[in-house]
Design a protein around this motif. Structure first.
Motif, PDB file in Angstrom:
ATOM      1  N   ALA A   1       0.984  -1.328   0.124  1.00 51.79           N
ATOM      2  CA  ALA A   1       0.314   0.438   0.150  1.00 51.79           C
ATOM      3  C   ALA A   1       0.941   1.459  -0.231  1.00 51.79           C
ATOM      4  CB  ALA A   1      -0.944  -0.051   1.401  1.00 51.79           C
ATOM      5  N   ILE A   2       2.260   1.307   0.647  1.00 55.27           N
ATOM      6  CA  ILE A   2       2.954   2.316   0.774  1.00 55.27           C
ATOM      7  C   ILE A   2       4.072   2.452  -0.564  1.00 55.27           C
ATOM      8  CG2 ILE A   2       5.072   2.871   2.034  1.00 55.27           C
ATOM      9  CD1 ILE A   2       4.506   1.769   4.238  1.00 55.27           C
ATOM     10  N   ALA A   3       3.924   1.324  -1.201  1.00 57.28           N
ATOM     11  CA  ALA A   3       4.504   1.191  -2.063  1.00 57.28           C
ATOM     12  C   ALA A   3       4.040   2.176  -3.504  1.00 57.28           C
ATOM     13  CB  ALA A   3       5.394   0.024  -3.039  1.00 57.28           C
ATOM     14  N   LYS A   4       2.346   2.276  -2.835  1.00 56.13           N
ATOM     15  CA  LYS A   4       1.039   2.517  -4.443  1.00 56.13           C
ATOM     16  C   LYS A   4       1.000   4.159  -4.657  1.00 56.13           C
ATOM     17  CE  LYS A   4      -1.130  -1.588  -5.361  1.00 56.13           C
ATOM     18  NZ  LYS A   4      -2.325  -2.717  -5.212  1.00 56.13           N
ATOM     19  N   ASP A   5       1.401   4.421  -3.385  1.00 57.42           N
ATOM     20  CA  ASP A   5       0.522   6.201  -2.753  1.00 57.42           C
ATOM     21  C   ASP A   5       1.676   6.777  -3.199  1.00 57.42           C
ATOM     22  OD1 ASP A   5      -1.474   4.938  -2.256  1.00 57.42           O
ATOM     23  OD2 ASP A   5      -1.256   5.757   0.004  1.00 57.42           O
ATOM     24  N   MET A   6       3.241   6.376  -2.881  1.00 54.72           N
ATOM     25  CA  MET A   6       4.375   6.577  -3.164  1.00 54.72           C
ATOM     26  C   MET A   6       4.155   7.175  -4.143  1.00 54.72           C
ATOM     27  SD  MET A   6       6.306   7.796  -1.143  1.00 54.72           S
ATOM     28  CE  MET A   6       7.358   7.630   0.831  1.00 54.72           C
ATOM     29  N   GLU A   7       3.868   5.784  -5.555  1.00 56.28           N
ATOM     30  CA  GLU A   7       4.150   5.720  -6.823  1.00 56.28           C
ATOM     31  C   GLU A   7       3.121   7.014  -7.657  1.00 56.28           C
ATOM     32  OE1 GLU A   7       4.281   2.725 -10.601  1.00 56.28           O
ATOM     33  OE2 GLU A   7       2.326   2.115  -8.824  1.00 56.28           O
ATOM     34  N   LEU A   8       1.440   7.228  -6.603  1.00 64.03           N
ATOM     35  CA  LEU A   8       0.915   8.310  -7.386  1.00 64.03           C
ATOM     36  C   LEU A   8       0.924   9.061  -6.779  1.00 64.03           C
ATOM     37  CD1 LEU A   8      -2.128   5.165  -7.441  1.00 64.03           C
ATOM     38  CD2 LEU A   8      -0.675   5.836  -8.891  1.00 64.03           C
ATOM     39  N   ALA A   9       1.509   9.638  -5.968  1.00 60.51           N
ATOM     40  CA  ALA A   9       2.049  10.907  -5.234  1.00 60.51           C
ATOM     41  C   ALA A   9       2.088  12.265  -6.228  1.00 60.51           C
ATOM     42  CB  ALA A   9       3.879  11.205  -4.501  1.00 60.51           C
TER      43      ALA A   9
END
Length: 444
Positions: free
Chosen positions: A294-302
């Motif tokens: 979940a952290i990686a997905k949100d970091m990618e979309l930041a």
């Protein structure tokens, strides 16, 4: 617009003219105003249109809510999703601005109601009360972006400009947004030549569906739409810092074996698993662990965002500029809650509460007219509030007064263009009356 007891004890006695208004009289006045607040808002809007004219080719819409520190709900104050993440009963308020960001509508509604239907009725009422026939582009954030609002806008021969979360897009659209082809993305630079944001767009037919209220039947439709993907390095940096802060909080709570309810928003970066004594994922014990995926997905979309609009002929940079005028509504809500002391509200009667927020709305309307139409947006709302609060005089004798106000850039500008004695240390009664009775024209 503050506590009515404070109004009667501190504000009214300090005004230039003498007024004798008791606390009970002020409450009676609020009841009268509140019982007719929608009519009075309509009067204010029509009068603003007569004097200054309104530009409703685009309208900006958003909602906020105000909490009340009470235990029991009533018809107006109901428990719902609070902007301050509180559990107290709340009252919802919507605000409608014209293209120049002048308030043209306000309505109050119970705090448990959804914000999305409010947009449809607010625009409908505005067009009815102002007798508008032309096309209006409705601008709102992702919280008000739903299929039915798009359908109703098209049905009413209006347009729309909404944002949409990239996170909720179908996978194929999400891949298009994240694709880094140099031939697709175009950079926009600020005045210093630094990269401000980049964008790419497409125009296509997109399908929507929603469940119709009353019948329960699902309505499907397709519409031609322009979609603009944007990426802001500044926003990306801010979002990544917010994510890191939440992950740090979750990690600290994880080591202390905190309850799930204590994680708050950071819970989305946690995985809670029931385990037994043998360590298997079963049993009565609950283990918390960091959700790296979940952290990686949100970091990618930041830093990424999506704008969707019916205005396919409008230039991408113009669409971006129009949408980002929404900050004016957020600022108006901040003015209400801080500069104008709209909260806390100590009133109990429903009409008095409505009357209080009508006074708040009228104050914001007057301040916006002065800021945007008179001062040509050269000064902030905070600077205007400071001028209003700090223009005080002390009487030294029967004919003379001392000006205790502080010299500011706004006062300098007003002295220059309007020849007002705002910087004078000594003032006569005639000079003060000239200032208070002055009718302002727009700055050149």
């Amino acid at each position: 617009p503050c506590s009515k007891r404070k109004t009667c004890s501190d504000i009214i006695p300090s005004l230039w003219e003498d007024y004798s208004i008791s606390y009970s009289q002020s409450l009676d006045a609020l009841s009268l105003l509140g019982a007719n607040y929608e009519k009075i808002v309509e009067i204010l809007t029509n009068r603003t249109a007569e004097v200054y004219s309104l530009d409703t080719s685009s309208v900006f819409f958003d909602c906020t809510n105000f909490y009340f520190e009470i235990d029991a709900e009533d018809l107006l104050r109901r428990k719902g999703p609070s902007k301050e993440n509180r559990t107290d009963p709340i009252l919802g308020m919507d605000l409608l601005l014209d293209r120049r960001c002048i308030p043209i509508g306000m309505r109050l509604y119970p705090g448990n109601q959804s914000e999305k239907p409010v947009l449809r009725s607010a625009v409908k009422d505005m067009k009815k009360h102002l007798s508008l026939q032309g096309k209006t582009v409705q601008v709102a954030d992702k919280g008000l972006n739903c299929a039915q609002n798009i359908y109703e806008a098209k049905k009413g021969k209006d347009g729309y400009l909404f944002s949409r979360s990239v996170k909720t897009l179908p996978q194929i659209e999400k891949e298009w947004v994240l694709k880094d082809g140099d031939d697709e993305w175009k950079w926009v630079y600020d005045e210093e030549g630094k990269k401000k944001y980049r964008y790419k767009s497409c125009i296509d037919m997109f399908s929507y569906s929603f469940v119709m209220s009353g019948t329960g039947k699902r309505k499907k439709f397709s519409t031609k739409e322009k979609r603009i993907a944007t990426f802001s390095p500044k926003l990306a940096k801010k979002k990544k810092m917010e994510i890191a802060k939440m992950v740090s909080k979750a990690s600290r709570l994880c080591t202390s074996q905190a309850k799930k309810s204590e994680y708050g928003e950071s819970a989305k970066y946690m995985r809670f698993v029931s385990i037994g004594k043998d360590g298997a994922e079963s049993g009565n014990e609950v283990a918390a662990e960091i959700n790296e995926e979940a952290i990686a997905k949100d970091m990618e979309l930041a830093g990424y965002n999506m704008l969707v609009t019916s205005e396919t002929e409008m230039e991408e940079k113009e669409i971006y500029k129009v949408y980002h005028q929404l900050w004016r509504i957020e600022e108006s809500f901040r003015i209400l809650k801080s500069e104008l002391d709209a909260r806390p509200v100590y009133l109990q009667d429903g009409n008095r509460i409505k009357g209080h927020f009508l006074v708040c709305y009228a104050a914001v309307l007057l301040e916006r007219i002065f800021q945007i139409l008179i001062l040509k947006d050269r000064f902030s709302a905070h600077a205007i509030s400071e001028l209003i609060r700090n223009f005080n005089v002390i009487q030294t004798n029967r004919l003379q007064y001392v000006n205790t106000g502080t010299r500011t850039p706004l006062i300098e500008e007003m002295c220059k263009y309007y020849s007002l004695p705002l910087n004078n240390y000594f003032l006569t009664k005639g000079q003060i009356k000239k200032v208070l009775g002055y009718r302002f024209t727009p700055l050149p």
